[in-house]
Design an enzyme around this catalytic site. Structure first.
Site, PDB file in Angstrom:
ATOM      1  N   LYS A 181       0.897  -1.233   0.043  1.00  0.00           N
ATOM      2  CA  LYS A 181       0.152   0.061  -0.033  1.00  0.00           C
ATOM      3  C   LYS A 181       0.697   1.259  -0.135  1.00  0.00           C
ATOM      4  O   LYS A 181       1.617   1.389   1.026  1.00  0.00           O
ATOM      5  CB  LYS A 181      -0.798   0.064   1.293  1.00  0.00           C
ATOM      6  CG  LYS A 181      -1.704   1.255   1.165  1.00  0.00           C
ATOM      7  CD  LYS A 181      -2.827   1.052   2.607  1.00  0.00           C
ATOM      8  CE  LYS A 181      -3.760   2.302   2.540  1.00  0.00           C
ATOM      9  NZ  LYS A 181      -4.644   2.309   3.846  1.00  0.00           N
ATOM     10  N   LYS A 233      -2.195  -1.553  -3.717  1.00  0.00           N
ATOM     11  CA  LYS A 233      -2.977  -0.488  -3.501  1.00  0.00           C
ATOM     12  C   LYS A 233      -2.040   0.696  -3.851  1.00  0.00           C
ATOM     13  O   LYS A 233      -1.217   0.859  -3.058  1.00  0.00           O
ATOM     14  CB  LYS A 233      -3.918  -0.670  -2.331  1.00  0.00           C
ATOM     15  CG  LYS A 233      -4.701   0.659  -2.111  1.00  0.00           C
ATOM     16  CD  LYS A 233      -5.398   0.834  -0.934  1.00  0.00           C
ATOM     17  CE  LYS A 233      -6.419   1.867  -0.988  1.00  0.00           C
ATOM     18  NZ  LYS A 233      -7.177   1.982   0.624  1.00  0.00           N
TER      19      LYS A 233
END
Length: 310
Positions: A181, A233
Site C-alpha cells: 500500500k 494499492k
C-alpha cells in the site's frame, strides 16, 4: 475471434465493491469528488448491497464513518460502533451470498487521522496499534465479517490479527492483507468519503512510490504471517508491482482501483474527453492482465451487470 484469443478477463464474481456507512445521517449522502458513490445509512447500505449481490458482485468491503473521533479510535473497537453495526446489516441483507470484508484500520476513527495510535512524540506506535487491531479483528468477526481487510500497514499486523482470531475461535475468518500500500496522492477523494481527520501524511508507514521490489517483499512477509489474500494499492499506477506479486504469490492477489482513479475517469468522461464505458472496462482489464484475480472497484455493481457471473 477476439473473444476466443483474449488472454485476460474477469467475471462479476471477481469484483469487490467498497462501501461507506455513516453514523448520524437520515439519507444517503453523495460524495462530491466521487460521483455516484455515497455515504450510506444502514437501510440504504442494505439496499445497495442487495443490488450488488444480485448483479453477481463477489465481495462487499465496508468502511465506517463515525460521528465522533478520539485519539485511540475507540469507535472502531466498539461492538455498537457504526462499522460493526454496518457489518451486521450486511450479514442480514446478503448472508453468505457474497464475501463481507471489514476494513480493519483506525484512520476513520482517530481524531488525528492516522492508521494507528500515536506515541508521545507524535509518531505512530506500531506495537500499541497491533493490540487495538487484534481487538478490532475479533469484534468484526463477531459482527459477521467473512474476511478482514488489514489496511493499516503496521508491521506484524497479519500475525497479530490471525492469532487473535484463532484464539477467539474465528479460525474460518480470512485475512486480506494490504501488503503493498503506497503513500499515494490518489487517495484524496477517499479522505472526503471517510471524513478523514488526517494531519500530516502517512509516509512513515505507507510505502515509497518509487519502490518496486519492496512491494514484493512486503507481500511475501504477509504470506509468511498467514495472509489468505495479498493486495496492491493503488492498482492502475502500480501494475508493475502487481505483476511481480502475482508471479511470486502462493495465495490469491487483489488490487484496489482507488478513489482517485475513479474520480479521474469520471471527471474526464463528464467533460467529454474520454469514452466512459470503454475506459472503465479497459482500466479493470489492465488490472487483471497484470495478475489480479480480485478487483476492488467503485464500479463493481455497474460492471457486474455487463459481464458474466461465471
Amino acid at each position: 475471434m477476439r473473444g476466443l484469443v483474449r488472454e485476460a478477463g474477469f467475471t462479476a464474481g471477481s469484483l469487490v465493491l467498497p462501501m461507506f456507512v455513516r453514523e448520524g445521517i437520515s439519507e444517503p449522502a453523495p460524495i462530491a469528488s466521487m460521483p455516484g458513490v455515497y455515504q450510506h445509512t444502514i437501510d440504504s447500505l442494505k439496499a445497495a448491497a442487495r443490488e450488488a449481490v444480485d448483479a453477481g458482485v463477489g465481495g462487499l468491503m465496508l468502511f465506517g464513518v463515525p460521528a465522533d473521533h478520539d485519539a485511540l479510535g475507540s469507535a472502531g473497537v466498539d461492538p455498537d460502533g457504526i462499522l460493526n453495526r454496518g457489518l451486521r446489516a450486511l450479514k442480514e441483507a446478503v448472508g453468505d451470498e457474497a464475501v463481507i470484508i471489514a476494513d480493519l484500520c483506525l484512520d476513520e476513527f482517530t481524531d488525528h487521522g492516522h492508521c494507528g495510535v500515536l506515541d508521545v512524540d507524535g509518531t505512530v506506535d506500531n506495537d500499541a496499534t497491533l493490540e487495538i487491531y487484534s481487538a478490532m479483528a475479533v469484534e468484526q468477526a463477531r459482527a459477521g465479517a467473512h474476511m478482514l481487510g488489514l489496511s493499516g500497514m503496521m508491521d506484524g499486523q497479519v500475525s497479530a490479527c490471525r492469532t487473535a482470531l484463532d484464539e477467539a475461535g474465528f479460525t474460518s475468518v480470512s485475512i486480506l492483507a494490504y501488503s503493498a500500500k503506497y503513500a499515494s496522492a490518489y487517495y484524496g477523494p477517499f479522505r472526503e468519503a471517510v471524513d478523514s481527520q488526517l494531519k500530516g501524511d502517512r509516509r512513515t508507514y505507507q510505502m515509497d512510490v518509487g519502490n518496486r521490489t519492496e512491494g514484493l517483499r512486503e507481500a511475501l512477509l504477509d504470506i509468511d504471517e498467514g495472509a489468505d489474500v495479498v493486495m496492491v494499492k493503488p492498482a492502475g499506477s502500480y501494475l508493475d508491482v502487481l505483476s511481480d506479486v502475482a508471479q511470486a504469490s502462493t495465495v490469491p492477489v487483489a488490487a484496489y482501483q482507488v478513489s482517485g482513479e475513479y474520480a479521474m475517469i469520471e471527471a474526464a468522461a463528464a467533460n467529454g474527453w474520454l469514452d466512459r464505458d470503454r475506459t472503465i472496462m479497459e482500466s479493470v482489464t489492465a488490472i487483471t492482465r497484470a495478475g489480479a484475480t480480485i478487483i476492488c472497484t467503485y464500479w463493481a455493481t455497474e460492471i457486474a451487470k455487463k459481464v458474466s457471473r461465471v
